[in-house]
Design an enzyme around this catalytic site. Structure first.
Site, PDB file in Angstrom:
ATOM      1  N   GLU A  25       8.278   0.746  -3.191  1.00  0.00           N
ATOM      2  CA  GLU A  25       6.986  -0.434  -3.087  1.00  0.00           C
ATOM      3  C   GLU A  25       5.925   0.178  -3.565  1.00  0.00           C
ATOM      4  O   GLU A  25       5.342   1.531  -4.259  1.00  0.00           O
ATOM      5  CB  GLU A  25       6.675  -0.208  -1.138  1.00  0.00           C
ATOM      6  CG  GLU A  25       5.749   1.421  -0.679  1.00  0.00           C
ATOM      7  CD  GLU A  25       5.547   1.497   0.620  1.00  0.00           C
ATOM      8  OE1 GLU A  25       4.555   0.948   0.606  1.00  0.00           O
ATOM      9  OE2 GLU A  25       6.660   2.404   1.371  1.00  0.00           O
ATOM     10  N   LYS A  87      -3.643  -5.932   1.132  1.00  0.00           N
ATOM     11  CA  LYS A  87      -1.997  -5.407   1.477  1.00  0.00           C
ATOM     12  C   LYS A  87      -1.717  -6.115   1.962  1.00  0.00           C
ATOM     13  O   LYS A  87      -1.719  -7.262   2.523  1.00  0.00           O
ATOM     14  CB  LYS A  87      -2.204  -4.574   2.710  1.00  0.00           C
ATOM     15  CG  LYS A  87      -1.198  -3.925   3.341  1.00  0.00           C
ATOM     16  CD  LYS A  87      -1.764  -2.647   4.424  1.00  0.00           C
ATOM     17  CE  LYS A  87      -0.332  -2.517   5.836  1.00  0.00           C
ATOM     18  NZ  LYS A  87      -1.483  -2.584   7.353  1.00  0.00           N
ATOM     19  N   ASP A 139       0.324  -4.057  18.496  1.00  0.00           N
ATOM     20  CA  ASP A 139       0.430  -3.911  17.760  1.00  0.00           C
ATOM     21  C   ASP A 139       2.318  -2.800  17.332  1.00  0.00           C
ATOM     22  O   ASP A 139       2.308  -1.308  17.203  1.00  0.00           O
ATOM     23  CB  ASP A 139      -0.902  -2.843  16.975  1.00  0.00           C
ATOM     24  CG  ASP A 139      -0.963  -1.949  15.539  1.00  0.00           C
ATOM     25  OD1 ASP A 139       0.238  -3.241  14.889  1.00  0.00           O
ATOM     26  OD2 ASP A 139      -2.006  -2.074  15.078  1.00  0.00           O
ATOM     27  N   SER A 141       4.764  -2.600  13.804  1.00  0.00           N
ATOM     28  CA  SER A 141       5.000  -3.250  12.111  1.00  0.00           C
ATOM     29  C   SER A 141       5.847  -4.161  11.976  1.00  0.00           C
ATOM     30  O   SER A 141       7.149  -3.966  12.247  1.00  0.00           O
ATOM     31  CB  SER A 141       4.943  -1.602  11.456  1.00  0.00           C
ATOM     32  OG  SER A 141       5.623  -2.113  10.030  1.00  0.00           O
ATOM     33  N   ASP A 143       7.418  -3.958   9.400  1.00  0.00           N
ATOM     34  CA  ASP A 143       8.392  -3.345   9.348  1.00  0.00           C
ATOM     35  C   ASP A 143       9.631  -3.223  10.065  1.00  0.00           C
ATOM     36  O   ASP A 143      10.741  -3.575   9.816  1.00  0.00           O
ATOM     37  CB  ASP A 143       7.792  -1.898   8.222  1.00  0.00           C
ATOM     38  CG  ASP A 143       6.768  -1.541   7.580  1.00  0.00           C
ATOM     39  OD1 ASP A 143       6.917  -2.820   6.904  1.00  0.00           O
ATOM     40  OD2 ASP A 143       7.000  -0.295   7.133  1.00  0.00           O
ATOM     41  N   LYS A 160       4.872   8.403  10.184  1.00  0.00           N
ATOM     42  CA  LYS A 160       4.408   9.321  10.984  1.00  0.00           C
ATOM     43  C   LYS A 160       4.235   9.064  12.675  1.00  0.00           C
ATOM     44  O   LYS A 160       3.652   8.246  12.851  1.00  0.00           O
ATOM     45  CB  LYS A 160       2.704   9.164  10.459  1.00  0.00           C
ATOM     46  CG  LYS A 160       2.520   9.561   8.967  1.00  0.00           C
ATOM     47  CD  LYS A 160       1.513   9.695   8.133  1.00  0.00           C
ATOM     48  CE  LYS A 160       1.375   9.956   7.202  1.00  0.00           C
ATOM     49  NZ  LYS A 160       1.421   8.806   5.963  1.00  0.00           N
TER      50      LYS A 160
HETATM   51  N1  PSU Z   1       2.833   4.570   6.799  1.00  0.00           N
HETATM   52  C1  PSU Z   1       2.707   5.630   5.965  1.00  0.00           C
HETATM   53  N2  PSU Z   1       2.278   5.578   4.591  1.00  0.00           N
HETATM   54  C2  PSU Z   1       2.014   4.089   4.066  1.00  0.00           C
HETATM   55  C3  PSU Z   1       2.327   3.089   5.442  1.00  0.00           C
HETATM   56  C4  PSU Z   1       3.121   3.635   6.018  1.00  0.00           C
HETATM   57  O1  PSU Z   1       2.738   7.023   6.300  1.00  0.00           O
HETATM   58  O2  PSU Z   1       2.124   4.378   2.872  1.00  0.00           O
HETATM   59  C5  PSU Z   1       1.710   1.719   4.444  1.00  0.00           C
HETATM   60  C6  PSU Z   1       3.807   1.092   3.654  1.00  0.00           C
HETATM   61  O3  PSU Z   1       3.653  -0.138   3.074  1.00  0.00           O
HETATM   62  C7  PSU Z   1       3.546   0.190   5.272  1.00  0.00           C
HETATM   63  C8  PSU Z   1       2.827  -0.416   6.190  1.00  0.00           C
HETATM   64  O4  PSU Z   1       5.022  -0.804   5.248  1.00  0.00           O
HETATM   65  O5  PSU Z   1       1.901   1.154   5.738  1.00  0.00           O
HETATM   66  C9  PSU Z   1       2.686  -0.476   6.988  1.00  0.00           C
HETATM   67  O6  PSU Z   1       1.979  -1.423   8.245  1.00  0.00           O
HETATM   68  P1  PSU Z   1       1.576  -1.930   9.252  1.00  0.00           P
HETATM   69  O7  PSU Z   1       2.069  -0.706  10.062  1.00  0.00           O
HETATM   70  O8  PSU Z   1      -0.052  -2.971   8.953  1.00  0.00           O
HETATM   71  O9  PSU Z   1       2.715  -2.693   9.562  1.00  0.00           O
HETATM   72 MN    MN Z   2      -0.157  -3.264  13.123  1.00  0.00          MN
END
Ligand code: PSU
Ligand code: MN
Length: 304
Positions: A25, A87, A139, A141, A143, A160
């Site tokens: 990524e 992003k 909230d 993700s 993902d 994390k």
């Molecule tokens: N968590 C980490 N390192 C990262 C990310 C998340 O420990 O770099 C990044 C990744 O690209 C992940 C994104 O897909 O943040 C998730 O963001 P959000 O929570 O806004 O979906």
């Molecule tokens: Mn989010």
């Protein structure tokens, strides 16, 4: 092929001839680490993948084109522009392509573009998940939704504890995403090997990982698979140091009223600042560790 997709010739050739390819990524480059360590790490990760018999394909959006495979110059460009690059999650892709803009791909969009290109295995650091307090903020993700629907194996070091790890596992269970531990039955928490939460299965070899993913496809399941690979012991961080930094970062995030797509980058950057060079060194090493496992798994998958 998708008219918005560009595959680097070396990557296209590997896919065509059935050679192992590993996706990477670009948000980890632009938002995950400071310059120049981000560029050094991204290039080293590509080298580790080559050393273990696979072809790396770093994924990004450049000038409105979906890129599977970047040149070293493009990686340098991403690392230097850093957080000035948008992003890009699933909801951003269409607008970025329509406008001809750049985007740093998250786990979600890296999976999308890898799948478009025909790449099955993807290595990263950490994934997004269900945030603490999500019962109020909602909230969660994107993902996790992508893992539910897109057939790419994501190899990470867990998540994390800026997230609610228990709720993240519940969400993945509901959406039918297998969560595998590499050499462990405990979910690793990125900087640390332990979280106190169990994964579904312990797997002990790249061959076993490749077979599980192959069978999932053979069964006609269209979703992804999550592999959590603990950080090597010698690079792991003391749990109390990390927990203190994360608690402070979350407090500041609430005080500043940060929300939406800014939340994760803010928390990651703040935890990195509060823990200094130690956490950066750990972060780099766990990505190397995941790249090695991903290359070996991609090779095992190609042999099947
Ligand atoms: N968590 C980490 N390192 C990262 C990310 C998340 O420990 O770099 C990044 C990744 O690209 C992940 C994104 O897909 O943040 C998730 O963001 P959000 O929570 O806004 O979906
Ligand atoms: Mn989010």
């Amino acid at each position: 092929m998708n008219p918005y997709l560009d595959i680097l010739p070396e990557v296209a050739e590997a896919i065509r001839s059935g050679k192992p390819v590993v996706a990477l990524e670009s948000t980890i480059i632009s938002h995950g680490m400071p310059y120049p360590q981000n560029v050094e790490t991204a290039l080293k990760v590509e080298q580790i993948i080559r050393d273990h018999g696979a072809v790396p394909a770093t994924i990004a959006v450049i000038g409105g084109r979906l890129k599977a495979g970047l040149s070293p110059e493009e990686i340098e460009y991403f690392g230097k522009k850093g957080r000035a690059i948008a992003k890009a999650s699933r909801r951003d892709l269409a607008v970025l392509c329509a406008r001809g803009e750049d985007g740093a791909t998250t786990v979600t969009t890296t999976m999308i573009i890898a799948h478009m290109a025909g790449i099955k295995i993807f290595a990263t650091g950490g994934i997004g998940g269900v945030h603490r307090g999500a019962t109020e903020t909602m909230d969660i993700s994107a993902d996790l939704e992508e893992l539910a629907h897109t057939p790419v194996m994501v190899i990470c070091a867990g998540a994390k504890s800026i997230l609610d790890l228990g709720l993240t596992l519940e969400y993945l269970e509901t959406h039918g995403v297998p969560v595998l531990g590499y050499g462990t039955k405990e979910l690793p928490a990125f900087y640390t090997r332990h979280s106190g939460f169990s994964v579904d299965y312990r797997v002990d070899s790249p061959e076993e990982l490749a077979k599980a993913f192959k069978v999932q496809g053979d069964l006609g399941f269209s979703g992804g698979m999550l592999v959590t690979n603990p950080i090597p012991e010698e690079y792991s961080m003391p749990k109390d140091v990390i927990d203190t930094a994360i608690d402070q970062a979350i407090r500041e995030c609430e005080e500043k009223g940060i929300h939406g797509k800014e939340t994760t980058p803010f928390l990651l950057a703040r935890v990195a600042e509060l823990t200094g060079g130690d956490s950066l060194a750990s972060n780099i090493q766990l990505v190397f560790n995941n790249a090695r496992l991903a290359a070996l798994t991609a090779a095992a998958y190609c042999r099947m």
